[in-house]
Design an enzyme around this catalytic site. Structure first.
Site, PDB file in Angstrom:
ATOM      1  N   GLU A 363       0.833  -1.227   0.000  1.00 23.01           N
ATOM      2  CA  GLU A 363       0.000   0.000   0.000  1.00 23.01           C
ATOM      3  C   GLU A 363       0.858   1.263   0.000  1.00 23.01           C
ATOM      4  OE1 GLU A 363      -3.744  -0.060   1.912  1.00 23.01           O
ATOM      5  OE2 GLU A 363      -3.848  -2.243   1.848  1.00 23.01           O
TER       6      GLU A 363
HETATM    7  N1  COS Z   1      -5.967  11.572  -4.223  1.00 23.33           N
HETATM    8  C1  COS Z   1      -6.511  11.909  -5.391  1.00 23.33           C
HETATM    9  N2  COS Z   1      -5.806  12.044  -6.520  1.00 23.33           N
HETATM   10  C2  COS Z   1      -4.486  11.830  -6.477  1.00 23.33           C
HETATM   11  C3  COS Z   1      -3.829  11.460  -5.283  1.00 23.33           C
HETATM   12  C4  COS Z   1      -4.637  11.342  -4.127  1.00 23.33           C
HETATM   13  N3  COS Z   1      -4.129  10.980  -2.946  1.00 23.33           N
HETATM   14  N4  COS Z   1      -2.518  11.323  -5.550  1.00 23.33           N
HETATM   15  C5  COS Z   1      -2.340  11.557  -6.858  1.00 23.33           C
HETATM   16  N5  COS Z   1      -3.533  11.871  -7.406  1.00 23.33           N
HETATM   17  C6  COS Z   1      -3.813  12.240  -8.788  1.00 23.33           C
HETATM   18  C7  COS Z   1      -3.081  13.501  -9.176  1.00 23.33           C
HETATM   19  O1  COS Z   1      -3.827  14.651  -8.800  1.00 23.33           O
HETATM   20  C8  COS Z   1      -2.996  13.360 -10.670  1.00 23.33           C
HETATM   21  O2  COS Z   1      -4.211  13.687 -11.265  1.00 23.33           O
HETATM   22  P1  COS Z   1      -4.340  14.917 -12.323  1.00 23.33           P
HETATM   23  O3  COS Z   1      -3.360  14.627 -13.428  1.00 23.33           O
HETATM   24  O4  COS Z   1      -5.767  14.870 -12.724  1.00 23.33           O
HETATM   25  O5  COS Z   1      -3.960  16.146 -11.548  1.00 23.33           O
HETATM   26  C9  COS Z   1      -2.822  11.866 -10.841  1.00 23.33           C
HETATM   27  O6  COS Z   1      -3.319  11.257  -9.666  1.00 23.33           O
HETATM   28  C10 COS Z   1      -1.400  11.447 -11.095  1.00 23.33           C
HETATM   29  O7  COS Z   1      -0.634  11.924 -10.030  1.00 23.33           O
HETATM   30  P2  COS Z   1       0.907  12.201 -10.154  1.00 23.33           P
HETATM   31  O8  COS Z   1       1.189  13.023 -11.374  1.00 23.33           O
HETATM   32  O9  COS Z   1       1.352  12.716  -8.839  1.00 23.33           O
HETATM   33  O10 COS Z   1       1.453  10.719 -10.436  1.00 23.33           O
HETATM   34  P3  COS Z   1       2.860  10.080 -10.245  1.00 23.33           P
HETATM   35  O11 COS Z   1       3.072   9.086 -11.314  1.00 23.33           O
HETATM   36  O12 COS Z   1       3.903  11.130 -10.042  1.00 23.33           O
HETATM   37  O13 COS Z   1       2.729   9.193  -8.899  1.00 23.33           O
HETATM   38  C11 COS Z   1       2.318   8.535  -6.676  1.00 23.33           C
HETATM   39  C12 COS Z   1       2.076   9.545  -7.778  1.00 23.33           C
HETATM   40  C13 COS Z   1       3.765   8.131  -6.550  1.00 23.33           C
HETATM   41  C14 COS Z   1       1.872   9.206  -5.406  1.00 23.33           C
HETATM   42  C15 COS Z   1       1.426   7.302  -6.983  1.00 23.33           C
HETATM   43  O14 COS Z   1       1.848   6.669  -8.158  1.00 23.33           O
HETATM   44  C16 COS Z   1       1.409   6.291  -5.862  1.00 23.33           C
HETATM   45  O15 COS Z   1       0.765   6.495  -4.842  1.00 23.33           O
HETATM   46  N6  COS Z   1       2.104   5.167  -6.068  1.00 23.33           N
HETATM   47  C17 COS Z   1       2.091   4.074  -5.100  1.00 23.33           C
HETATM   48  C18 COS Z   1       0.920   3.200  -5.331  1.00 23.33           C
HETATM   49  C19 COS Z   1       0.867   2.141  -4.312  1.00 23.33           C
HETATM   50  O16 COS Z   1       0.529   2.387  -3.166  1.00 23.33           O
HETATM   51  N7  COS Z   1       1.194   0.894  -4.733  1.00 23.33           N
HETATM   52  C20 COS Z   1       1.135  -0.201  -3.883  1.00 23.33           C
HETATM   53  C21 COS Z   1       0.264  -1.194  -4.522  1.00 23.33           C
HETATM   54  S1  COS Z   1      -1.219  -1.423  -3.726  1.00 23.33           S
HETATM   55  S2  COS Z   1      -0.724  -2.801  -2.379  1.00 23.33           S
END
Ligand code: COS
Length: 380
Positions: A363
């Protein structure tokens, strides 16, 4: 500012504690060794309302707040983190996601049995090449009119074999990048959906973790969650709450190990006195108690923000990062305090140490939490 828990919150915490002692402790070592899913125990947790804790009672849930959920997660995780991960995924990811973004029809069909614990769900985002980099989904859901054609592989899926309902994240419009991703409700038994072999894991060995294969699975349009292209936002929003669950799991693993170490240190004698009376051990216990208390505050603060309908992205990420790293340190120290006994299975702490590790990975890894935290503080 009121640090007191309500009567209801205390009641829930104590009920979870009693349940864990009576129902989860017996056989926990054997289940870990044999990688046996705690099926009977999960069924009972469902009957007691632990699998749909925050869901509105009109959809079969317990209608409790997130603080109660954190308290219950801590108690269950103290004893059996393999059971608490089932609870976390079902509550925070599957039920929460469906309750907040599902249609009324989806709630009636899927949320009610999930919240009652009659069935359990799985959340399917990670792929062989997309875990942290969640936008790079290779699984495709091609729009065929009244259904999506789903193809691809998901990895390390908790509840992989025991779930009945799977929330699957897949790419529909690759040219739109993350804005082309959808979240689909897939039922076990849909043609073309195969559960892969069970992973042989370091920790949480009682939970069933599998890869999933989808080959031309026809998923009805009515099983899409939210508007076309909402899937990535859905995953991010859902995981933000999931992190509070896993933070509480890490907290519980640590406090379980600490309680065992504290007890042992008062019983075991060395150099003529209980080892707790040696400063080397007493200071370890002091550090552990402090770190656990700090993590508990972070978890409850994040839960409180969620209950107040405030943004909890930052507080949830902080709670998870701190609690997971803390759980690793505290469980290592708990093994150390137990000495040779800590290295054998009967004393539980070696299992808790192995279980702690996953909380730094799933997560959102600790490194991902630092991305979330640093972006949040730098944007202000
Ligand atoms: N709530 C709502 N929207 C979100 C958000 C949140 N907490 N975090 C990111 N977003 C949205 C952004 O606003 C963006 O949308 P818009 O383009 O419409 O503005 C979109 O998601 C993409 O976000 P971003 O450009 O920040 O993407 P990145 O590729 O840089 O990655 C992270 C963002 C690293 C935060 C994300 O990929 C992540 O959380 N990765 C981990 C996922 C995870 O937990 N994996 C484990 C597997 S599940 S066991």
């Amino acid at each position: 500012m009121d640090f007191n828990l309500s009567e209801e919150q205390i009641m829930i915490r104590d009920a979870a504690r009693d349940f864990a002692q009576a129902e989860l402790l017996p056989g926990v070592i054997e289940r870990d060794e044999k990688q046996q899913f705690p099926a009977e125990q999960i069924k009972k947790m469902g009957e007691l309302g632990f699998l749909g804790m925050m869901v509105d009672p009109k959809y079969g849930g317990s209608g409790l707040d997130t603080v109660s959920y954190v308290l219950a997660m801590e108690e269950i995780s103290k004893i059996d983190a393999s059971a608490s991960v089932v609870m976390s995924v079902n509550n925070s990811l599957v039920c929460w996601g469906l309750e907040h973004y599902g249609t009324e029809e989806q709630k009636q069909k899927y949320l009610i049995p999930l919240a009652k614990g009659e069935i359990i769900g799985a959340f399917c985002l990670s792929e062989p090449e997309a875990g942290s980099d969640a936008t790079s989904q290779k699984t495709t859901a091609i729009d065929k009119g009244d259904y999506y054609l789903l193809n691809g592989t998901k990895n390390w899926i908790t509840n992989g074999n025991n779930a009945s309902i799977y929330l699957v994240i897949a790419q529909t419009h690759p040219e739109k990048m993350h804005k082309g991703i959808n979240a689909l409700i897939v039922e076990k038994g849909m043609e073309g959906f195969v559960v892969g072999p069970k992973e042989n894991k370091l920790g949480i060995r009682g939970s069933d973790t599998h890869s999933l294969m989808f080959t031309d699975v026809k998923v009805p349009k009515g099983n899409r969650i939210g508007d076309d292209g909402f899937g990535f936002k859905f995953a991010m929003k859902t995981l933000a709450g999931g992190r509070i669950g896993i933070a509480s799991q890490a907290l519980g693993i640590a406090s379980g190990a600490y309680e065992l170490a504290l007890k042992y240190s008062k019983e075991r004698k060395a150099f003529g006195k209980e080892i707790s009376k040696h400063q080397a051990i007493a200071f370890k216990l002091a550090d552990m108690a402090l770190q656990i208390e700090a993590a508990r505050h972070l978890c409850i603060k994040a839960a409180w923000e969620k209950d107040q309908k405030l943004n909890y992205d930052l507080s949830g990420a902080m709670a998870k990062l701190y609690a997971a790293d803390m759980a690793m340190q505290v469980t290592i120290e708990a093994v150390q305090i137990h000495g040779g006994y800590g290295f054998v299975k009967e004393y539980h702490v070696e299992r808790l140490m192995r279980d702690a590790k996953i909380t730094q990975i799933y997560e959102g890894t600790s490194e991902i939490q630092k991305i979330v935290i640093s972006r949040s503080i730098l944007q202000d």
